[in-house]
Design a protein around this motif. Structure first.
Motif, PDB file in Angstrom:
ATOM      1  N   GLU A  81      20.199  86.007 -11.522  1.00 28.99           N
ATOM      2  CA  GLU A  81      20.382  86.552 -10.168  1.00 28.99           C
ATOM      3  C   GLU A  81      19.696  85.699  -9.101  1.00 28.99           C
ATOM      4  O   GLU A  81      20.095  85.712  -7.938  1.00 28.99           O
ATOM      5  N   LYS A  82      18.696  84.908  -9.535  1.00 29.35           N
ATOM      6  CA  LYS A  82      18.024  84.056  -8.545  1.00 29.35           C
ATOM      7  C   LYS A  82      18.966  82.994  -7.991  1.00 29.35           C
ATOM      8  O   LYS A  82      18.790  82.502  -6.893  1.00 29.35           O
ATOM      9  N   LEU A  83      19.980  82.628  -8.780  1.00 26.80           N
ATOM     10  CA  LEU A  83      20.940  81.625  -8.327  1.00 26.80           C
ATOM     11  C   LEU A  83      21.591  82.087  -7.026  1.00 26.80           C
ATOM     12  O   LEU A  83      21.826  81.295  -6.117  1.00 26.80           O
ATOM     13  N   LEU A  84      21.867  83.397  -6.955  1.00 28.39           N
ATOM     14  CA  LEU A  84      22.495  83.921  -5.742  1.00 28.39           C
ATOM     15  C   LEU A  84      21.548  83.800  -4.552  1.00 28.39           C
ATOM     16  O   LEU A  84      21.964  83.483  -3.443  1.00 28.39           O
ATOM     17  N   ASP A  85      20.241  84.034  -4.813  1.00 30.34           N
ATOM     18  CA  ASP A  85      19.251  83.845  -3.742  1.00 30.34           C
ATOM     19  C   ASP A  85      19.249  82.391  -3.294  1.00 30.34           C
ATOM     20  O   ASP A  85      19.232  82.087  -2.108  1.00 30.34           O
ATOM     21  N   VAL A  86      19.251  81.492  -4.297  1.00 32.16           N
ATOM     22  CA  VAL A  86      19.214  80.063  -3.974  1.00 32.16           C
ATOM     23  C   VAL A  86      20.456  79.677  -3.184  1.00 32.16           C
ATOM     24  O   VAL A  86      20.376  79.046  -2.137  1.00 32.16           O
ATOM     25  N   LEU A  87      21.614  80.083  -3.705  1.00 31.79           N
ATOM     26  CA  LEU A  87      22.854  79.718  -3.016  1.00 31.79           C
ATOM     27  C   LEU A  87      22.952  80.401  -1.652  1.00 31.79           C
ATOM     28  O   LEU A  87      23.583  79.876  -0.738  1.00 31.79           O
ATOM     29  N   GLY A  88      22.290  81.568  -1.526  1.00 36.46           N
ATOM     30  CA  GLY A  88      22.274  82.252  -0.235  1.00 36.46           C
ATOM     31  C   GLY A  88      21.393  81.536   0.775  1.00 36.46           C
ATOM     32  O   GLY A  88      21.626  81.605   1.981  1.00 36.46           O
ATOM     33  N   ALA A  89      20.389  80.825   0.271  1.00 31.91           N
ATOM     34  CA  ALA A  89      19.430  80.179   1.170  1.00 31.91           C
ATOM     35  C   ALA A  89      19.842  78.753   1.535  1.00 31.91           C
ATOM     36  O   ALA A  89      19.264  78.137   2.413  1.00 31.91           O
ATOM     37  N   ILE A  90      20.824  78.210   0.812  1.00 33.94           N
ATOM     38  CA  ILE A  90      21.246  76.837   1.087  1.00 33.94           C
ATOM     39  C   ILE A  90      22.748  76.780   1.322  1.00 33.94           C
ATOM     40  O   ILE A  90      23.477  77.733   1.047  1.00 33.94           O
ATOM     41  N   ASP A  91      23.176  75.644   1.839  1.00 32.99           N
ATOM     42  CA  ASP A  91      24.601  75.400   1.971  1.00 32.99           C
ATOM     43  C   ASP A  91      24.925  74.263   1.012  1.00 32.99           C
ATOM     44  O   ASP A  91      24.526  73.116   1.254  1.00 32.99           O
ATOM     45  N   LEU A  92      25.561  74.586  -0.106  1.00 31.85           N
ATOM     46  CA  LEU A  92      25.879  73.563  -1.103  1.00 31.85           C
ATOM     47  C   LEU A  92      27.099  72.775  -0.622  1.00 31.85           C
ATOM     48  O   LEU A  92      28.222  73.248  -0.697  1.00 31.85           O
ATOM     49  N   VAL A  93      26.850  71.573  -0.111  1.00 30.41           N
ATOM     50  CA  VAL A  93      27.941  70.836   0.553  1.00 30.41           C
ATOM     51  C   VAL A  93      28.696  69.898  -0.387  1.00 30.41           C
ATOM     52  O   VAL A  93      29.769  69.411  -0.059  1.00 30.41           O
ATOM     53  N   TYR A  94      28.098  69.621  -1.552  1.00 33.19           N
ATOM     54  CA  TYR A  94      28.769  68.705  -2.471  1.00 33.19           C
ATOM     55  C   TYR A  94      28.267  68.910  -3.882  1.00 33.19           C
ATOM     56  O   TYR A  94      27.051  68.928  -4.114  1.00 33.19           O
ATOM     57  N   SER A  95      29.175  69.133  -4.824  1.00 31.20           N
ATOM     58  CA  SER A  95      28.837  69.171  -6.237  1.00 31.20           C
ATOM     59  C   SER A  95      30.147  69.095  -6.990  1.00 31.20           C
ATOM     60  O   SER A  95      30.917  70.052  -7.006  1.00 31.20           O
ATOM     61  N   GLN A  96      30.420  67.939  -7.583  1.00 31.69           N
ATOM     62  CA  GLN A  96      31.742  67.717  -8.186  1.00 31.69           C
ATOM     63  C   GLN A  96      32.067  68.735  -9.276  1.00 31.69           C
ATOM     64  O   GLN A  96      33.211  69.070  -9.489  1.00 31.69           O
ATOM     65  N   THR A  97      31.050  69.240  -9.945  1.00 35.55           N
ATOM     66  CA  THR A  97      31.300  70.176 -11.036  1.00 35.55           C
ATOM     67  C   THR A  97      31.733  71.556 -10.545  1.00 35.55           C
ATOM     68  O   THR A  97      32.558  72.207 -11.176  1.00 35.55           O
ATOM     69  N   ILE A  98      31.156  71.994  -9.417  1.00 32.80           N
ATOM     70  CA  ILE A  98      31.442  73.371  -9.006  1.00 32.80           C
ATOM     71  C   ILE A  98      32.089  73.503  -7.628  1.00 32.80           C
ATOM     72  O   ILE A  98      32.328  74.612  -7.169  1.00 32.80           O
ATOM     73  N   ALA A  99      32.361  72.389  -6.938  1.00 39.95           N
ATOM     74  CA  ALA A  99      33.026  72.484  -5.629  1.00 39.95           C
ATOM     75  C   ALA A  99      33.971  71.291  -5.497  1.00 39.95           C
ATOM     76  O   ALA A  99      33.852  70.319  -6.246  1.00 39.95           O
ATOM     77  N   ASP A 100      34.909  71.346  -4.538  1.00 38.15           N
ATOM     78  CA  ASP A 100      35.901  70.270  -4.540  1.00 38.15           C
ATOM     79  C   ASP A 100      35.760  69.234  -3.419  1.00 38.15           C
ATOM     80  O   ASP A 100      36.682  68.490  -3.144  1.00 38.15           O
ATOM     81  N   ALA A 101      34.605  69.185  -2.755  1.00 35.04           N
ATOM     82  CA  ALA A 101      34.380  68.113  -1.782  1.00 35.04           C
ATOM     83  C   ALA A 101      34.406  66.771  -2.509  1.00 35.04           C
ATOM     84  O   ALA A 101      33.778  66.613  -3.557  1.00 35.04           O
ATOM     85  N   ARG A 102      35.133  65.779  -1.962  1.00 34.78           N
ATOM     86  CA  ARG A 102      35.307  64.503  -2.648  1.00 34.78           C
ATOM     87  C   ARG A 102      34.305  63.438  -2.183  1.00 34.78           C
ATOM     88  O   ARG A 102      33.936  62.552  -2.922  1.00 34.78           O
ATOM     89  N   GLU A 103      33.948  63.514  -0.894  1.00 34.50           N
ATOM     90  CA  GLU A 103      33.061  62.508  -0.309  1.00 34.50           C
ATOM     91  C   GLU A 103      31.650  63.065  -0.214  1.00 34.50           C
ATOM     92  O   GLU A 103      31.465  64.201   0.231  1.00 34.50           O
ATOM     93  N   ILE A 104      30.666  62.267  -0.612  1.00 27.68           N
ATOM     94  CA  ILE A 104      29.286  62.735  -0.476  1.00 27.68           C
ATOM     95  C   ILE A 104      28.933  62.761   1.018  1.00 27.68           C
ATOM     96  O   ILE A 104      28.986  61.719   1.678  1.00 27.68           O
TER      97      ILE A 104
END
Lengths: 227, 282
Positions: A24-47
């Protein structure tokens, strides 16, 4: 909102799995940040540019893409973090020597801490979920005191090995035999014999855990405060 | 100088079970804490220093009262308790672990909780840390030399060892008592102990030791909220007998004196090592 990017070089993705292994802490972490790039879990192509870029994996010096990414993340990150053994100390990729298909020329791997200047390094194979969350939280809050050991590690420990606890502790008359190094080792490469670590070098994967955890190599002041 | 570190309360205490009291080092506080913890479901395991062959100290994950009782008593040699810490959680599946250790081991435990780099999912499973007072320790062969060469007792025959009143005491299984002056044991001390400035395990939830209380009793500090709650529980459920700690010459005053001797002597060694360019972790 603090922007965070996760970049994977030569690694197994275990560090990202470790980050997500916070329940459940992952949700806190993801709530506190904006994950702008991660090829494994999001589809942004450019860093993109980001406040914190977490890099896992070492850099293949014989692969120009990897070298470019290493330069690129240094330019785009406010805080560049070598996440996990491969990025911080080379880890298992220290044993790479090339000769395998389909790229027999891919033979040289260095931790990213040796290729570009990293601000922080977290050893471990993988680093525990708690330490990744702890570091991200401290970075968001600007808790420089908490981050100091990671900053120190990024500068001075790129060649970590089980031998560290011998050379820096036992050989320096500092080992009191607590056994912390043995517990922290992910491959059980450390046995305690007569109250001292014995390193099984053929089992050590050079992850840096034992040296980081040893209270006789570094004892941060904030540990000495009873909460 | 701050002799004891932060604490909430301090008392003299001993384990109420008279049969067990005979087997423990002093007041049996560590034994009482872990037995109370296991019997009242506050702990499901504890990392202890058990006795191996020839009075060796062996770290062990104890999950039963019998195992806790077997581990009672001081061993006066290094016992890498922390080496089985992760084992307690992974292999034994403990979720509420008690840890006993010397001050340096409690410091190491605190560091691994604050910076759990190689300790996945451990933070919330360390339920209690119990620290024991420690002036210095001996490598196994150092202790063996003191017992066999100086006291003339075979390691196999040792029933109990103790340091007190300026002497190192060896009690045999046959009821003999031998002792040597503490000054004669100094050459066998672990040198790494000489940079330690913690006498009373200042970072533990509960710290305990013999100095400051009469024979058969222990001085006990409750330092954290968790420690105080645990200690109060032990007293209320009748596991401990207590009395106020003696503030005077043989009580806290003596404890403070010894703590300060250790602190100032070893601070000098730290400063000396820094001066000649040797590393110290502080």
């Amino acid at each position: 909102m603090v922007t965070v990017a996760h970049v994977q070089l030569s690694s197994c993705c275990g560090c990202l799995v470790s980050l997500t292994d916070t329940y459940e802490k992952l949700l806190d972490v993801l709530g506190a940040i904006d994950l702008v790039y991660s090829q494994t879990i999001a589809d942004a192509r450019e860093i993109p540019e980001a406040d914190i870029i977490l890099v896992e994996g070492s850099v293949c010096l014989d692969d120009h893409h990897a070298m470019e990414i290493a330069q690129d993340v240094r330019k785009k990150a406010k805080i560049l973090v070598a996440l996990g053994a491969c990025a911080a100390t080379g880890g298992i990729t220290r044993f790479c020597r090339g000769g395998q298909m389909s790229k027999p020329i891919h033979s040289s791997f260095s931790p990213i801490t040796e290729v570009v200047k990293c601000d922080l390094a977290i050893p471990g194979c993988p680093p525990s979920p708690e330490i990744i969350v702890g570091l991200i939280t401290a970075a968001i809050e600007g808790d420089m005191e908490y981050l100091a050991p990671f900053s120190e590690f990024a500068k001075n420990n790129t060649e970590a090995c089980g031998c560290d606890v011998i050379e820096k502790v036992v050989n320096k008359s500092l080992c009191m035999g607590c056994g912390c190094c043995a517990a922290s080792c992910p491959t059980r490469a450390i046995e305690m014999v007569e109250g001292r670590p014995l390193i099984l070098n053929e089992v050590c994967i050079k992850c840096g855990c034992c040296g980081f955890q040893c209270p006789r190599i570094e004892l941060p002041k904030n540990v000495m405060v009873l909460e | 100088m701050d002799a004891f570190g932060n604490y909430k309360s301090v008392i003299s205490a001993r384990i109420a079970d008279k049969a067990v009291l005979k087997k423990v080092q002093d007041g049996g506080i560590v034994t009482a804490a872990f037995v109370y913890g296991l019997e009242n479901n506050l702990l499901d395991g504890a990392v202890v220093a058990s006795v191996g062959e020839e009075f060796r100290a062996v770290p062990k994950v104890a999950t039963t009262v019998e195992e806790i009782l077997e581990a009672a008593g001081t061993k006066y040699t290094t016992c890498p308790n922390l080496s089985v810490l992760k084992q307690a959680i992974r292999e034994y599946g403990c979720e509420k672990v008690g840890v006993v250790g010397t001050p340096c081991q409690i410091i190491a435990t605190r560091k691994s909780l604050k910076y759990p780099v190689g300790f996945r999912h451990m933070n919330d499973k360390i339920a209690l840390t119990v620290g024991i007072f420690c002036m210095e320790n001996f490598p196994y062969n150092g202790m063996k030399t003191i017992v066999e060469e100086h006291c003339g007792v075979k390691m196999d025959d040792v029933a109990k060892l103790d340091i007190g009143k300026g002497k190192f005491w060896t009690y045999t299984k046959w009821g003999e008592t031998k002792s040597i002056k503490l000054a004669d044991t100094h050459p066998y001390e672990q040198i790494a102990c000489h940079v330690c400035t913690d006498y009373t395990a200042e970072l533990a939830d509960i710290s305990t030791g013999s100095v400051g209380s009469p024979d058969g009793w222990s001085t006990v500090f409750a330092r954290t909220e968790k420690g105080e709650e645990f200690l109060n529980g032990m007293v209320e459920s009748g596991y401990l007998e207590t009395k106020p700690v003696n503030e005077g010459k043989f009580g806290l005053e003596l404890l403070a004196k010894l703590a300060n001797i250790k602190k100032s002597k070893n601070q000098k060694e730290i400063d000396h090592r820094k001066e000649i360019g040797l590393p110290v972790p502080y």
